[in-house]
Design an enzyme around this catalytic site. Structure first.
Site, PDB file in Angstrom:
ATOM      1  N   GLU A 329       0.828  -1.207   0.000  1.00 56.31           N
ATOM      2  CA  GLU A 329       0.000   0.000   0.000  1.00 56.31           C
ATOM      3  C   GLU A 329       0.866   1.264   0.000  1.00 56.31           C
ATOM      4  O   GLU A 329       1.714   1.427   0.885  1.00 56.31           O
ATOM      5  CB  GLU A 329      -0.881   0.051   1.243  1.00 56.31           C
ATOM      6  N   CYS A 330       0.661   2.132  -0.942  1.00 57.32           N
ATOM      7  CA  CYS A 330       1.268   3.459  -0.992  1.00 57.32           C
ATOM      8  C   CYS A 330       2.794   3.392  -0.856  1.00 57.32           C
ATOM      9  O   CYS A 330       3.484   3.123  -1.826  1.00 57.32           O
ATOM     10  CB  CYS A 330       0.641   4.363   0.058  1.00 57.32           C
TER      11      CYS A 330
END
Length: 455
Positions: A329-330
């Site tokens: 994620e990210c």
């Protein structure tokens, strides 16, 4: 029969971003802990950094209360689950009190406050009587439970003059004030506040904040207001299976530390054994890893260390090649890409599991905020047409964002994004598993399958 019980609590909201919510909330938490009260804290919205500060003070995991991800029933469940065995709960708001999705007040701190007694923080620097109509407008704009106000950046003399005026004219309590005071500062950075681990003199700052709160805020009144909060159902916490299905390695260090506690607990409830490792410092993944969770953080700050840790990079790539599932994620997405490119065009080689470069930018990406993803085809993590509410916030831009989902912002702006390559899911969106447990289940199921093959 439902086990309904009192759960005293307040929400500390702000009239605007930058009005002092975090410093004052941390001061209140520290002062209450100094009184030897057991405190549960919460943070409105999709924030990872403030909860680290809260947890450092209280010794308990701070929880997120986010009305974009959760219904009112969900919010009451989350509070009922974690506040039933403490003396008092404090929630910190996000942005301005009425600032929600888009330019509306929907899904705002105000939405959460309807479940909680609210104290409004108002920055009154440079004001005297003008603060009264401004506070009046905030109180009367919507039906809400604002029961008191704290005057921030206010002198003791001005507080003593304005307290009786505000209470007489508005009928709410002035719970205290917070002065401008040298030495009380939590450093800022491009994504908000520095993480707790990065503030060298954090305990000194928190001690000063706690002392200031004890001196300048009527904590007895604050506790009294909290006692009036509506009782909630004490919820039985979900059990964690004794027998583990698979071992999931969670990246946790100064580069990767953005995780919802709820996400980690849901993985455990699904039968995952979580083990933690540092992509920056460790030489390889934990032994017998069956899946990998790479959360958000600041990989750009530690890009050289990540790039030069060749044995860790090899260990993760071998796990991916062996079919072990990965969620990135990210910040984790930035790590699994080919290269991380700085604003001066210098670059470091990352894992190369996803064929794109990520470039740091000087401004916040306009593709940020609350968004809804719609799956464009079946993947190992979700079926076609599945809709998932997620959040994005990043000062970087990927050359290619992926095509697994159509991503729609509240304003109607739409783009494609998210990579799902075999058993790797990577992209800017942050997931909140409480509203998409099927994604978490697929992740653990795949890890269990990898565990079976390992055995």
């Amino acid at each position: 029969m439902e086990n309904v019980k009192p759960m005293p609590r307040v929400l500390i909201a702000g009239a605007n971003s930058g009005c002092g919510k975090t410093s004052i909330t941390c001061g209140i938490l520290k002062a209450l802990v100094n009184r030897e009260l057991h405190i549960q804290s919460y943070k409105c919205g999709p924030d990872y950094i403030d909860p680290m500060l809260h947890s450092h003070i209280t010794g308990r995991n701070c929880r997120n209360l986010d009305p974009f991800f959760s219904t009112g029933e969900d919010l009451r469940y989350l509070v009922g689950k974690d506040s039933q065995d403490v003396d008092f709960s404090v929630t910190e708001g996000v942005m301005g009190y009425y600032d929600g999705v888009g330019i509306s007040c929907e899904k705002s701190t105000w939405t959460v406050s309807k479940e909680t007694g609210t104290i409004l923080i108002f920055n009154v620097k440079g004001m005297s009587h003008t603060m009264i109509p401004l506070i009046k407008g905030m109180v009367e704009y919507q039906d809400n439970p604002i029961a008191g106000v704290i005057l921030n950046r206010c002198s003791k003399g001005m507080y003593q003059l304005m307290k009786p005026e505000i209470e007489e004219k508005l009928g709410i309590s002035v719970v205290g004030y917070f002065p401008q005071k040298e030495g009380i500062y939590i450093g800022s950075r491009h994504l908000g506040l520095m993480t707790a681990a990065e503030i060298d003199n954090l305990d000194e700052i928190l001690s000063l904040l706690g002392e200031t709160a004890e001196e300048c805020i009527d904590l007895d009144l604050l506790l009294e207001i909290g006692e009036k909060a509506e009782p909630l159902t004490a919820v039985k916490r979900p059990e964690v299976p004794a027998e583990k299905r698979a071992k999931i390695a969670v990246a946790w260090d100064k580069a990767f530390c953005f995780y919802y506690k709820e996400n980690l607990e849901i993985l455990e409830q699904l039968g995952a054994e979580l083990c933690y490792f540092s992509p920056v410092n460790d030489v390889q993944l934990p032994e017998d890893t069956d899946g990998i969770y790479l959360g958000g953080g600041y990989p750009e700050t530690y890009r050289k260390e990540l790039a030069e840790n060749l044995s860790m990079k090899e260990s993760i790539c071998e796990a991916a090649k062996a079919g072990k599932p990965i969620i990135a994620e990210c910040g984790g997405f930035m790590y699994v890409c080919d290269h991380l490119v700085e604003t001066d065009d210098s670059q470091e080689e990352m894992l190369g599991l996803i064929n794109t470069d990520v470039r740091m930018t000087k401004r916040l990406s306009m593709q940020f905020g609350y968004v809804t993803m719609k799956a464009l085809y079946d993947t190992a993590f979700f079926k076609k047409d599945t809709k998932i509410r997620v959040h994005e916030f990043h000062y970087s831009k990927a050359d290619k964002r992926g095509d697994a989902c159509e991503i729609t912002k509240y304003s109607g702006k739409c783009w494609n994004g998210l990579y799902v390559k075999d058993k790797i899911m990577a992209g800017y969106p942050h997931f909140y598993f409480h509203n998409c447990k099927e994604v978490a289940k697929c992740f653990v199921d795949m890890a269990e399958e990898a565990s079976t093959k390992r055995c």
